[in-house]
Design a protein around this motif. Structure first.
Motif, PDB file in Angstrom:
ATOM      1  N   HIS A  58      11.772 -11.168  -0.483  1.00 42.43           N
ATOM      2  CA  HIS A  58      13.020 -10.867   0.216  1.00 42.43           C
ATOM      3  C   HIS A  58      12.921  -9.609   1.072  1.00 42.43           C
ATOM      4  CE1 HIS A  58      17.018  -8.955   0.644  1.00 42.43           C
ATOM      5  NE2 HIS A  58      17.394 -10.188   0.912  1.00 42.43           N
ATOM      6  N   ASP A  59      12.435  -8.516   0.484  1.00 42.08           N
ATOM      7  CA  ASP A  59      12.406  -7.239   1.187  1.00 42.08           C
ATOM      8  C   ASP A  59      11.278  -7.193   2.210  1.00 42.08           C
ATOM      9  OD1 ASP A  59      14.323  -6.815  -0.694  1.00 42.08           O
ATOM     10  OD2 ASP A  59      13.390  -5.049  -1.598  1.00 42.08           O
ATOM     11  N   SER A  60      11.412  -6.306   3.185  1.00 40.89           N
ATOM     12  CA  SER A  60      10.385  -6.181   4.217  1.00 40.89           C
ATOM     13  C   SER A  60       9.186  -5.358   3.751  1.00 40.89           C
ATOM     14  CB  SER A  60      10.970  -5.551   5.484  1.00 40.89           C
ATOM     15  OG  SER A  60      11.498  -4.269   5.205  1.00 40.89           O
ATOM     16  N   ASN A  61       9.318  -4.672   2.607  1.00 41.54           N
ATOM     17  CA  ASN A  61       8.150  -4.020   2.002  1.00 41.54           C
ATOM     18  C   ASN A  61       8.119  -4.346   0.511  1.00 41.54           C
ATOM     19  OD1 ASN A  61       9.578  -1.869   0.443  1.00 41.54           O
ATOM     20  ND2 ASN A  61      10.050  -1.045   2.463  1.00 41.54           N
ATOM     21  N   PHE A  62       7.025  -4.011  -0.143  1.00 40.02           N
ATOM     22  CA  PHE A  62       6.812  -4.394  -1.544  1.00 40.02           C
ATOM     23  C   PHE A  62       7.340  -3.363  -2.549  1.00 40.02           C
ATOM     24  CE2 PHE A  62       3.076  -6.924   0.176  1.00 40.02           C
ATOM     25  CZ  PHE A  62       3.600  -8.161  -0.152  1.00 40.02           C
ATOM     26  N   GLN A  63       7.930  -2.300  -2.073  1.00 35.48           N
ATOM     27  CA  GLN A  63       8.222  -1.161  -2.942  1.00 35.48           C
ATOM     28  C   GLN A  63       9.160  -1.506  -4.093  1.00 35.48           C
ATOM     29  OE1 GLN A  63       9.652   2.261  -0.835  1.00 35.48           O
ATOM     30  NE2 GLN A  63       9.550   3.591  -2.624  1.00 35.48           N
ATOM     31  N   ARG A  64      10.217  -2.266  -3.835  1.00 35.12           N
ATOM     32  CA  ARG A  64      11.237  -2.502  -4.862  1.00 35.12           C
ATOM     33  C   ARG A  64      10.787  -3.488  -5.935  1.00 35.12           C
ATOM     34  NH1 ARG A  64      15.520  -6.155  -5.667  1.00 35.12           N
ATOM     35  NH2 ARG A  64      15.023  -7.225  -3.707  1.00 35.12           N
ATOM     36  N   THR A  65      10.096  -4.555  -5.546  1.00 33.92           N
ATOM     37  CA  THR A  65       9.874  -5.661  -6.478  1.00 33.92           C
ATOM     38  C   THR A  65       8.422  -5.911  -6.863  1.00 33.92           C
ATOM     39  OG1 THR A  65       9.829  -7.255  -4.651  1.00 33.92           O
ATOM     40  CG2 THR A  65      11.963  -6.851  -5.698  1.00 33.92           C
ATOM     41  N   THR A  66       7.532  -4.965  -6.594  1.00 31.31           N
ATOM     42  CA  THR A  66       6.141  -5.113  -7.050  1.00 31.31           C
ATOM     43  C   THR A  66       5.626  -3.769  -7.548  1.00 31.31           C
ATOM     44  OG1 THR A  66       4.945  -4.550  -5.013  1.00 31.31           O
ATOM     45  CG2 THR A  66       5.780  -6.809  -5.195  1.00 31.31           C
ATOM     46  N   ASN A  77       5.191   1.643   2.009  1.00 33.82           N
ATOM     47  CA  ASN A  77       6.206   1.386   3.041  1.00 33.82           C
ATOM     48  C   ASN A  77       5.729   0.414   4.116  1.00 33.82           C
ATOM     49  OD1 ASN A  77       8.237   3.173   2.006  1.00 33.82           O
ATOM     50  ND2 ASN A  77       7.017   4.904   2.745  1.00 33.82           N
ATOM     51  N   GLN A  78       4.526  -0.131   3.943  1.00 34.40           N
ATOM     52  CA  GLN A  78       3.978  -1.063   4.929  1.00 34.40           C
ATOM     53  C   GLN A  78       4.698  -2.406   4.829  1.00 34.40           C
ATOM     54  OE1 GLN A  78       2.623  -1.786   7.929  1.00 34.40           O
ATOM     55  NE2 GLN A  78       0.962  -0.396   7.313  1.00 34.40           N
ATOM     56  N   ARG A  79       4.885  -3.073   5.952  1.00 38.31           N
ATOM     57  CA  ARG A  79       5.514  -4.400   5.958  1.00 38.31           C
ATOM     58  C   ARG A  79       4.711  -5.377   5.108  1.00 38.31           C
ATOM     59  NH1 ARG A  79       9.150  -6.403  10.069  1.00 38.31           N
ATOM     60  NH2 ARG A  79       8.187  -8.414   9.577  1.00 38.31           N
ATOM     61  N   VAL A  80       5.419  -6.293   4.456  1.00 39.20           N
ATOM     62  CA  VAL A  80       4.746  -7.234   3.561  1.00 39.20           C
ATOM     63  C   VAL A  80       3.857  -8.209   4.318  1.00 39.20           C
ATOM     64  CG1 VAL A  80       6.581  -7.069   1.834  1.00 39.20           C
ATOM     65  CG2 VAL A  80       6.696  -8.871   3.568  1.00 39.20           C
ATOM     66  N   ASP A  81       4.192  -8.497   5.580  1.00 42.02           N
ATOM     67  CA  ASP A  81       3.370  -9.441   6.332  1.00 42.02           C
ATOM     68  C   ASP A  81       2.187  -8.765   7.015  1.00 42.02           C
ATOM     69  OD1 ASP A  81       5.094  -8.113   8.035  1.00 42.02           O
ATOM     70  OD2 ASP A  81       6.164  -9.922   8.673  1.00 42.02           O
ATOM     71  N   THR A  89      -2.003  -9.249  -1.360  1.00 42.16           N
ATOM     72  CA  THR A  89      -0.710  -9.594  -1.954  1.00 42.16           C
ATOM     73  C   THR A  89      -0.862 -10.261  -3.315  1.00 42.16           C
ATOM     74  OG1 THR A  89       0.282  -9.846   0.244  1.00 42.16           O
ATOM     75  CG2 THR A  89       1.429 -10.882  -1.594  1.00 42.16           C
ATOM     76  N   ALA A  90      -1.860 -11.108  -3.460  1.00 39.96           N
ATOM     77  CA  ALA A  90      -2.064 -11.817  -4.724  1.00 39.96           C
ATOM     78  C   ALA A  90      -2.430 -10.882  -5.875  1.00 39.96           C
ATOM     79  CB  ALA A  90      -3.147 -12.887  -4.554  1.00 39.96           C
ATOM     80  N   ARG A 145      11.511 -14.706   7.754  1.00 37.27           N
ATOM     81  CA  ARG A 145      11.364 -13.438   8.457  1.00 37.27           C
ATOM     82  C   ARG A 145      10.189 -13.560   9.439  1.00 37.27           C
ATOM     83  NH1 ARG A 145      15.054 -13.421   5.005  1.00 37.27           N
ATOM     84  NH2 ARG A 145      15.704 -11.582   3.823  1.00 37.27           N
ATOM     85  N   ARG A 146      10.464 -13.363  10.701  1.00 37.26           N
ATOM     86  CA  ARG A 146       9.422 -13.523  11.705  1.00 37.26           C
ATOM     87  C   ARG A 146       8.413 -12.379  11.628  1.00 37.26           C
ATOM     88  NH1 ARG A 146      10.283 -14.939  18.140  1.00 37.26           N
ATOM     89  NH2 ARG A 146       8.090 -15.469  18.544  1.00 37.26           N
ATOM     90  N   PRO A 147       7.120 -12.670  11.716  1.00 36.05           N
ATOM     91  CA  PRO A 147       6.104 -11.608  11.706  1.00 36.05           C
ATOM     92  C   PRO A 147       6.250 -10.691  12.921  1.00 36.05           C
ATOM     93  CG  PRO A 147       5.110 -13.763  11.293  1.00 36.05           C
ATOM     94  CD  PRO A 147       6.512 -14.013  11.751  1.00 36.05           C
ATOM     95  N   PRO A 148       5.747  -9.459  12.822  1.00 31.93           N
ATOM     96  CA  PRO A 148       5.829  -8.523  13.958  1.00 31.93           C
ATOM     97  C   PRO A 148       4.972  -8.996  15.128  1.00 31.93           C
ATOM     98  CG  PRO A 148       4.431  -7.631  12.226  1.00 31.93           C
ATOM     99  CD  PRO A 148       5.051  -8.864  11.654  1.00 31.93           C
TER     100      PRO A 148
END
Length: 319
Positions: A58-66, A77-81, A89-90, A145-148
């Motif tokens: 859901h979030d644009s970075n991994f900080q909250r849920t990983t 703070n890096q974007r997840v994509d 990511t795995a 969410r569209r990639p940058p």
């Protein structure tokens, strides 16, 4: 009377059963299906990784849920994509945060062995969810969410997602497709799929019919109560989110809405009839807001009255 009551709205699990299990993990979707008899589908959020893998987040970075602060502490703070799925990511835990912080204070409802399962959850791929949904005959829909712009998949992210859906073998009628996908992809989309869109205040309802849209996915505050009937008249199904409170669910039950998205399917599934009570916290806030409004209104009236009184004293006394 109860015999005139509309059918009970069916439930879609918002990120699974996020109040009991870590959101957007496979165990969250599995528990939602097992604990909620009225569940008809799953809602999730999608990103496409740097190596082209659609995955759930859901979030644009991994900080909250990983646990990225442990695995990649310099990249929190890096974007997840921005990450590759297979090599980066795995490697993340998508459930440790849930057992560490107990965000909804619901860990006491599950046992320690379940908590251990939570802690070992990984960030799922879209294909993982599709295989579960196909097996259990649940519909799936998602926000994308569209990639940058610098991503290799900035222009072809829709292709990656649609090809994953088609190759999964899931029945097309179990996927709610956003109508705009067909204009942003070269992939083959099955005919006669269910298309959805979000409500736009400036769009007439005929617009959706012209786009072959049959489902409107709306936040409950986006559609006025008086407008629900208009959508029904045009043959548009409304799918409201997030409906988590029994009293709010009851309102939409009585309005004849057929499906809602919820984080509390385990609670709403147990309801046999509508109820119209509110949680104590909501009740307190209503009274606090009313008290504050009353105070400010009284203060303003008092100021106006005092101002007029002083003005009258300043006027010359008639001779």
């Amino acid at each position: 009377s109860q015999t005139e009551l509309p059918s009970k709205p069916q439930l879609v699990g918002h990120r699974g059963i996020e109040r009991l299990a870590p959101e957007n993990t496979m165990v969250s979707f599995q528990l939602a299906d097992e604990m909620c008899p009225d569940l008809v589908g799953f809602e999730t959020d999608l990103f496409v990784s740097w190596d082209g893998v659609p995955f759930l987040m859901h979030d644009s970075n991994f900080q909250r849920t990983t646990d990225i602060d442990i695995v990649f502490p310099d990249l929190i703070n890096q974007r997840v994509d921005w990450f590759t799925y297979g090599n980066e990511t795995a490697r993340l835990s998508a459930g440790r945060w849930f057992t560490d912080f107990d965000p909804f204070e619901t860990l006491s409802l599950t046992n320690s062995s379940t908590h251990e399962i939570f802690r070992h959850q990984k960030v799922p791929r879209l294909i993982d969810l599709l295989q579960l949904a196909a097996t259990r005959k649940k519909l799936v829909f998602f926000d994308i969410r569209r990639p940058p712009e610098n991503s290799p998949y900035h222009f072809t992210y829709s292709d990656q997602i649609i090809n994953t859906i088609v190759s999964s073998g899931i029945d097309a009628d179990l996927i709610y497709w956003h109508y705009d996908w067909s204009f942003n992809t070269s992939a083959d989309i099955p005919a006669d799929v269910t298309r959805f869109d979000w409500p736009k205040p400036d769009r007439p309802l005929q617009y959706y019919l012209n786009k072959n849209v049959s489902v409107i996915n709306a936040a409950w505050w986006e559609v006025l109560w008086s407008e629900i009937h208009d959508y029904k008249e045009f043959g548009l199904d409304l799918l409201f989110y997030p409906i988590n409170s029994p009293w709010l669910y009851s309102l939409y039950w009585c309005s004849g809405v057929s499906t809602v998205t919820t984080s509390s399917c385990h609670t709403l599934s147990e309801m046999e009839y509508p109820v119209f009570y509110i949680e104590s916290s909501t009740y307190y806030w209503i009274w606090i807001i009313n008290a504050l409004l009353s105070f400010f209104c009284t203060a303003i009236l008092l100021k106006i009255s005092t101002s007029r009184y002083h003005t009258s004293l300043a006027l010359p006394y008639p001779m």
